[in-house]
Design an enzyme around this catalytic site. Structure first.
Site, PDB file in Angstrom:
ATOM      1  N   GLU A 181     -24.828  -2.599 -13.496  1.00 35.32           N
ATOM      2  CA  GLU A 181     -25.504  -2.192 -12.268  1.00 35.32           C
ATOM      3  C   GLU A 181     -24.493  -1.745 -11.221  1.00 35.32           C
ATOM      4  OE1 GLU A 181     -28.694  -2.673 -12.898  1.00 35.32           O
ATOM      5  OE2 GLU A 181     -29.812  -2.878 -11.017  1.00 35.32           O
ATOM      6  N   LYS A 212     -31.317 -14.067 -21.632  1.00 38.99           N
ATOM      7  CA  LYS A 212     -31.206 -13.291 -22.868  1.00 38.99           C
ATOM      8  C   LYS A 212     -30.918 -14.246 -24.017  1.00 38.99           C
ATOM      9  CE  LYS A 212     -29.275  -9.471 -20.243  1.00 38.99           C
ATOM     10  NZ  LYS A 212     -28.098  -8.695 -19.858  1.00 38.99           N
ATOM     11  N   SER A 247     -36.182  -1.334 -20.188  1.00 41.35           N
ATOM     12  CA  SER A 247     -36.434  -2.234 -19.057  1.00 41.35           C
ATOM     13  C   SER A 247     -36.688  -3.639 -19.615  1.00 41.35           C
ATOM     14  CB  SER A 247     -37.605  -1.742 -18.226  1.00 41.35           C
ATOM     15  OG  SER A 247     -38.700  -1.521 -19.071  1.00 41.35           O
ATOM     16  N   CYS A 278     -43.362 -13.984  34.946  1.00 41.85           N
ATOM     17  CA  CYS A 278     -43.731 -14.768  33.769  1.00 41.85           C
ATOM     18  C   CYS A 278     -45.156 -14.401  33.351  1.00 41.85           C
ATOM     19  CB  CYS A 278     -43.633 -16.250  34.093  1.00 41.85           C
ATOM     20  SG  CYS A 278     -44.324 -17.297  32.815  1.00 41.85           S
ATOM     21  N   TYR A 297     -23.350  -5.764 -17.882  1.00 42.82           N
ATOM     22  CA  TYR A 297     -24.233  -6.765 -18.494  1.00 42.82           C
ATOM     23  C   TYR A 297     -24.822  -6.372 -19.853  1.00 42.82           C
ATOM     24  CZ  TYR A 297     -27.707  -3.961 -15.872  1.00 42.82           C
ATOM     25  OH  TYR A 297     -28.444  -2.947 -15.345  1.00 42.82           O
ATOM     26  N   LYS A 338     -37.988 -13.708 -11.659  1.00 43.64           N
ATOM     27  CA  LYS A 338     -37.738 -13.272 -10.282  1.00 43.64           C
ATOM     28  C   LYS A 338     -37.755 -14.417  -9.270  1.00 43.64           C
ATOM     29  CE  LYS A 338     -38.688  -8.532 -10.395  1.00 43.64           C
ATOM     30  NZ  LYS A 338     -38.628  -7.487  -9.413  1.00 43.64           N
ATOM     31  N   GLU A 367     -27.957 -14.743 -16.677  1.00 39.73           N
ATOM     32  CA  GLU A 367     -27.208 -13.882 -15.756  1.00 39.73           C
ATOM     33  C   GLU A 367     -28.026 -13.663 -14.485  1.00 39.73           C
ATOM     34  OE1 GLU A 367     -26.614 -10.232 -17.932  1.00 39.73           O
ATOM     35  OE2 GLU A 367     -25.982 -11.348 -19.708  1.00 39.73           O
ATOM     36  N   CYS A 383     -38.443 -17.962  33.169  1.00 44.22           N
ATOM     37  CA  CYS A 383     -39.472 -18.078  34.191  1.00 44.22           C
ATOM     38  C   CYS A 383     -38.980 -19.100  35.201  1.00 44.22           C
ATOM     39  CB  CYS A 383     -40.752 -18.564  33.518  1.00 44.22           C
ATOM     40  SG  CYS A 383     -41.931 -19.266  34.672  1.00 44.22           S
ATOM     41  N   LYS A 419     -29.929 -11.131 -11.852  1.00 45.43           N
ATOM     42  CA  LYS A 419     -30.569  -9.815 -11.922  1.00 45.43           C
ATOM     43  C   LYS A 419     -30.137  -9.037 -10.676  1.00 45.43           C
ATOM     44  CE  LYS A 419     -34.786  -7.360 -12.988  1.00 45.43           C
ATOM     45  NZ  LYS A 419     -34.564  -6.232 -12.114  1.00 45.43           N
ATOM     46  N   CYS A 464     -45.578 -23.798  35.660  1.00 44.55           N
ATOM     47  CA  CYS A 464     -45.941 -22.867  34.572  1.00 44.55           C
ATOM     48  C   CYS A 464     -46.623 -23.637  33.435  1.00 44.55           C
ATOM     49  CB  CYS A 464     -44.680 -22.172  34.079  1.00 44.55           C
ATOM     50  SG  CYS A 464     -44.958 -21.086  32.678  1.00 44.55           S
ATOM     51  N   ASP A 484       0.826  -1.212   0.000  1.00 45.80           N
ATOM     52  CA  ASP A 484       0.000   0.000   0.000  1.00 45.80           C
ATOM     53  C   ASP A 484       0.860   1.262   0.000  1.00 45.80           C
ATOM     54  OD1 ASP A 484      -2.039  -1.728   0.134  1.00 45.80           O
ATOM     55  OD2 ASP A 484      -2.763  -1.146   2.135  1.00 45.80           O
ATOM     56  N   GLU A 515       3.669   1.827  -1.394  1.00 43.70           N
ATOM     57  CA  GLU A 515       4.181   2.152  -2.725  1.00 43.70           C
ATOM     58  C   GLU A 515       3.076   2.816  -3.560  1.00 43.70           C
ATOM     59  OE1 GLU A 515       6.919   2.393  -3.934  1.00 43.70           O
ATOM     60  OE2 GLU A 515       6.846   2.135  -6.110  1.00 43.70           O
ATOM     61  N   TYR A 516       1.863   2.286  -3.416  1.00 39.48           N
ATOM     62  CA  TYR A 516       0.723   2.886  -4.108  1.00 39.48           C
ATOM     63  C   TYR A 516       0.592   4.347  -3.666  1.00 39.48           C
ATOM     64  CZ  TYR A 516      -3.986   3.610  -5.918  1.00 39.48           C
ATOM     65  OH  TYR A 516      -5.067   4.101  -6.609  1.00 39.48           O
ATOM     66  N   ASP A 517       0.616   4.553  -2.351  1.00 38.33           N
ATOM     67  CA  ASP A 517       0.428   5.898  -1.808  1.00 38.33           C
ATOM     68  C   ASP A 517       1.528   6.853  -2.292  1.00 38.33           C
ATOM     69  OD1 ASP A 517      -1.741   4.913  -0.508  1.00 38.33           O
ATOM     70  OD2 ASP A 517      -0.754   4.733   1.450  1.00 38.33           O
ATOM     71  N   ASP A 553     -29.654  -6.091  -7.967  1.00 38.06           N
ATOM     72  CA  ASP A 553     -30.634  -5.173  -7.398  1.00 38.06           C
ATOM     73  C   ASP A 553     -29.935  -3.878  -6.997  1.00 38.06           C
ATOM     74  OD1 ASP A 553     -33.077  -4.350  -6.621  1.00 38.06           O
ATOM     75  OD2 ASP A 553     -33.160  -5.536  -4.770  1.00 38.06           O
ATOM     76  N   CYS A 602     -47.501 -17.678  34.085  1.00 35.77           N
ATOM     77  CA  CYS A 602     -47.817 -18.238  35.399  1.00 35.77           C
ATOM     78  C   CYS A 602     -47.580 -17.267  36.549  1.00 35.77           C
ATOM     79  CB  CYS A 602     -47.036 -19.519  35.637  1.00 35.77           C
ATOM     80  SG  CYS A 602     -45.287 -19.229  35.942  1.00 35.77           S
TER      81      CYS A 602
HETATM   82  S1  IVH Z   1     -30.166  -6.187 -19.279  1.00 36.40           S
HETATM   83  C1  IVH Z   1     -32.599  -4.359 -22.580  1.00 36.40           C
HETATM   84  N1  IVH Z   1     -29.144  -7.609 -17.365  1.00 36.40           N
HETATM   85  O1  IVH Z   1     -33.043  -4.798 -14.637  1.00 36.40           O
HETATM   86  C2  IVH Z   1     -32.174  -5.013 -21.347  1.00 36.40           C
HETATM   87  N2  IVH Z   1     -30.578  -5.821 -16.749  1.00 36.40           N
HETATM   88  O2  IVH Z   1     -35.866  -4.253 -15.664  1.00 36.40           O
HETATM   89  C3  IVH Z   1     -31.193  -4.196 -20.626  1.00 36.40           C
HETATM   90  N3  IVH Z   1     -30.824  -5.526 -14.339  1.00 36.40           N
HETATM   91  O3  IVH Z   1     -32.926  -1.459 -15.446  1.00 36.40           O
HETATM   92  C4  IVH Z   1     -30.942  -4.645 -19.270  1.00 36.40           C
HETATM   93  N4  IVH Z   1     -29.483  -7.169 -13.749  1.00 36.40           N
HETATM   94  O4  IVH Z   1     -31.268  -2.259 -13.799  1.00 36.40           O
HETATM   95  C5  IVH Z   1     -29.948  -6.580 -17.656  1.00 36.40           C
HETATM   96  N5  IVH Z   1     -28.084  -8.960 -15.796  1.00 36.40           N
HETATM   97  C6  IVH Z   1     -28.892  -7.920 -16.091  1.00 36.40           C
HETATM   98  C7  IVH Z   1     -29.521  -7.138 -15.097  1.00 36.40           C
HETATM   99  C8  IVH Z   1     -30.364  -6.093 -15.474  1.00 36.40           C
HETATM  100  C9  IVH Z   1     -30.254  -6.198 -13.314  1.00 36.40           C
HETATM  101  C10 IVH Z   1     -31.786  -4.438 -14.161  1.00 36.40           C
HETATM  102  C11 IVH Z   1     -31.423  -3.174 -14.849  1.00 36.40           C
HETATM  103  C12 IVH Z   1     -32.623  -2.774 -15.640  1.00 36.40           C
HETATM  104  C13 IVH Z   1     -33.681  -3.658 -15.099  1.00 36.40           C
HETATM  105  C14 IVH Z   1     -34.647  -4.028 -16.179  1.00 36.40           C
END
Ligand code: IVH
Length: 728
Positions: free
Chosen positions: A199, A316, A103, A434, A251, A340, A140, A452, A142, A458, A54, A56-58, A144, A437
């Site tokens: 994300e 996909k 979306s 208690c 992604y 989901k 893949e 108790c 999803k 009891c 670290d 050296e990085y600094d 959050d 009882c």
């Molecule tokens: S692909 C046209 N891949 O899901 C598709 N989206 O409801 C473009 N998300 O707003 C998105 N993981 O925030 C894709 N492996 C993944 C994802 C992903 C999470 C979210 C992303 C998007 C929402 C779509």
């Protein structure tokens, strides 16, 4: 001896040189420093494989910062010094996305049917006949978090924007540069314009740490990692973002100047990974819907152990050519779908905090929740463990809470939204008596539990205490299991274990038949079964002192301790009146056990129940106090498995315990001997793996006989002498 000043000299040499350099000398040096720093950053944060200390990085970082201060015109827009923050802004400016950020259609059927439905739609739209080959998909997770677009021009990160409404997002470039795993400059063959989408998320661990810091500093805490990621990314001061650990997973693509950048989704992710982008390793290409469903299951199983939250998986169509053919419907691609999982966390209201009393008298606070669907079930209660857990959460009845149920885990209140607390919410106090009882409660400081002291008196503890009292290794009353005990207690026929000895034939047949499940006549108790039960009750009247002690169900007093107590004190009155000091003299009895025994016998209800039992004719042969229990097997741990030729498992266990051995239900490194009979299964296998001595019934008998007969060991004989002398 080295001069201590050497190190300091080294640390500042770069900065000193920076002060004397010309612009022509500085430019290549700045480029070299930036390259090194970015490589080390990638090794440290993405590969988890740091190559330089670290310090050296600094040192290099400080040198680069000094050069940038002298030659601001030479500062690169991809400089690693941008990773610690920059100017504070008054607002986040708007960015119109070069390609809209779309979306995805969400499949709400949590079962594998969701995967099959998506595949059917895709095949249908592609005009594939039933016998056409399976479609290839990229699977893949999803994530959050917040969808973010990173724009690279000539390999340099020039702009980062949130998704916003899909058309217009917010400029978060300075903040995104502080995310250590996002490359600021791309090396090698890169299109002139490359937009990478992914994300921005916060790992659960970093989220917990952040909330901890926030509450320590009196700042607002975040409801979940997603909100924390959003709050951290959309900061006006990038230095704040830099202090919060955020991650990015790529992604998708936005605008790309090279149409041949990749031909498939999976190939594109491979290429992004090679360019230094973080791409989650939990991805796969599969053929057909069964592969999609298998991925859905596999990730669901892995979900609790991931470092971050996901709310599903994304499928996909892998081929970009097929994706183009499928196109879009409204703002959703036909070639992708989110499948989901049931949400693991949900918001609800804790309407009350109730107390439950368990068999050993433990008072467990339980949150009564406004019913909420979480983790695939409707949850209306969550355990709060103990008093300290509630104060740790700072939970009060009326609070809005986050409830979590991940996998098969018991639902838990994980957070309280203090800002939503109703005005008159009262702090929780553990009751001093208690609630069932009315006996006094005591708090065990070591275990942080409140109990108790009512014991057998009891009602909450009564049913389970009676079941324990009657159980095979306690009083051994055959046929008096949980179901029958519950019925007899509910009908008022059993109020204490002593009532067992007052049951009549009529009680059993009348009550049990009137309350039995009429759908299942075989569950009824016929006259013969009633007589059998009465016979075994009668038999149980004649017991041993140690079984009787064990049957009382005093906390911490298992079979071995009961035996030690019986042998040490010999009579009930001696035991009842022993103070803690006297109890500690007993083998294997420490302070905690002594205290618990004392508390049990100090409770008048318990004394009364014992009196009633004795009055009901429960008796045992006198036990002569034994001063020591040294034998060949004393103190050794045994595990019994399989069927022994002549001894039942219980008989073998009794003999071992009486000789001072411990008998455990599972094999571990602490096991000394495994006694194996016919059809011994996994316990035997485990013992073999661990190299534990395996013996049969004959060897067991020899060892036990050695206790009294063997003259081989002097110490054994000496140890046994007083006991033998006393017995004969
Ligand atoms: S692909 C046209 N891949 O899901 C598709 N989206 O409801 C473009 N998300 O707003 C998105 N993981 O925030 C894709 N492996 C993944 C994802 C992903 C999470 C979210 C992303 C998007 C929402 C779509």
């Amino acid at each position: 001896m080295t001069e201590p000043t050497d190190d300091i000299e080294l640390d500042f040499s770069g900065e000193k040189q920076a002060a004397t350099m010309t612009a022509a000398q500085a430019a290549p040096r700045m480029r070299e420093l930036a390259d090194n720093l970015e490589r080390w950053n990638y090794e440290y944060y993405v590969l988890d494989r740091p190559s330089v200390p670290d310090a050296e990085y600094d040192r290099c970082f400080n040198e680069l910062a000094a050069l940038e201060a002298r030659f601001p015109e030479l500062k690169s827009p991809a400089s690693p010094t941008l990773r610690v923050g920059g100017a504070v802004r008054s607002d986040l400016s708007k960015v119109i996305h070069a390609r809209p950020m779309l979306s995805i259609h969400t499949e709400t059927d949590f079962s594998s049917e969701g995967a099959y439905a998506f595949d059917r739609r895709v095949r249908n739209e592609l005009g594939l006949s039933d016998d056409a080959p399976a479609v290839r998909y990229d699977c893949e997770m999803k994530f959050d978090g917040l969808a973010t677009n990173l724009r690279y021009e000539k390999g340099i990160l020039v702009q980062a924007a949130t998704r916003g409404d899909g058309t217009t997002g917010e400029d978060v470039t300075a903040n995104v540069r502080t995310i250590r795993t996002i490359p600021l400059r791309l090396e090698g063959d890169v299109p002139d314009v490359l937009e990478v989408r992914g994300e921005v998320i916060m790992h659960r661990e970093d989220f917990e740490a952040l909330n901890c810091r926030q509450s320590e500093e009196g700042q607002k805490t975040f409801v979940n990692p997603r909100n924390a990621a959003a709050g951290s990314l959309r900061q006006l001061d990038p230095a704040v973002t830099a202090r919060r650990t955020l991650h990015f997973y790529a992604y998708a693509l936005g605008e790309v100047s090279d149409p041949a950048f990749a031909l498939t989704q999976s190939g594109m992710l491979d290429r992004l990974e090679k360019l230094g982008f973080p791409v989650a390793k939990e991805r796969r290409t599969v053929e057909g819907p069964a592969g999609l469903a298998a991925f859905h299951d596999e990730i669901e199983a892995a979900r609790p152990s991931l470092p971050f939250d996901i709310d599903g998986v994304v499928y996909k169509v892998d081929s970009f050519a097929e994706q183009n053919e499928l196109g879009f419907i409204a703002r959703e691609p036909r070639w992708a779908c989110a499948h989901k999982y049931p949400p693991e966390e949900a918001l609800t209201v804790c309407e009350a905090i109730d107390i439950q009393v368990g068999r050993t008298g433990k008072l467990t606070p339980v949150a009564r929740l406004k019913p909420v669907f979480v983790g695939g079930v409707t949850v209306s209660n969550a355990t709060l463990h103990n008093e300290d857990h509630i104060s740790g959460l700072d939970l009060r009845a009326g609070d809005t809470v986050v409830v979590r149920r991940a996998g098969d885990v018991i639902p838990e209140v994980v957070r309280v939204l203090h800002e939503r607390r109703p005005e008159h919410a009262e702090p929780f106090v553990m009751p001093a008596v208690c609630p069932v009882c009315g006996s006094a409660t005591i708090r065990d400081e070591e275990e942080k539990d409140t109990r108790c002291t009512g014991g057998l008196f009891c009602p909450s503890q009564m049913k389970l205490s009676i079941v324990h009292f009657a159980s095979r290794r306690a009083m051994g009353i055959d046929g008096l299991g949980e179901k029958i005990v519950n019925m007899l207690v509910d009908e008022g026929l059993l109020k204490s274990p002593a009532d067992i000895f007052k049951l009549s034939h009529k009680d059993l047949t009348d009550v049990l038949n009137s309350t039995a499940d009429t759908e299942k006549p075989q569950k009824r108790m016929g006259p013969k079964a009633a007589q059998n039960l009465l016979d075994s009750i009668e038999k149980a009247r004649h017991t041993t002192f140690s079984r009787f002690i064990f049957a009382l169900g005093c906390r911490h007093v298992g079979e071995a301790t009961a035996l030690s107590l019986a042998q040490h004190f010999g009579t009930l009155s001696e035991l009842e009146n022993a103070d803690e000091e006297a109890l500690i003299q007993v083998e294997d009895v420490g302070g905690v056990i002594a205290q618990s025994i004392r508390a049990f016998f100090s409770e008048p209800h318990n004394r009364r129940v014992i009196e009633e039992l004795v009055a009901a004719g429960v008796e045992w042969p006198a036990v002569e106090p034994k001063t020591s229990s040294q034998s060949a097997v004393a103190g050794k741990t045994f595990v019994l498995t399989g069927t022994l030729p002549t001894l039942s498992r219980d008989q073998a266990k009794d003999m071992l315990i009486a000789a001072g051995a411990k008998v455990s239900g599972s094999v571990s490194r602490k096991t000394d001997f495994v006694v194996a009979g016919a059809e011994a299964g996994s316990k035997l296998e485990k013992a073999q793996t661990l190299g534990i001595t395996i013996i049969g019934e004959e060897e067991l008998r020899t060892m036990l006989a050695g206790e009294t007969a063997s003259a081989e060991s002097v110490s054994e004989n000496e140890a046994e002498a007083p006991a033998q002398g006393a017995l004969f």
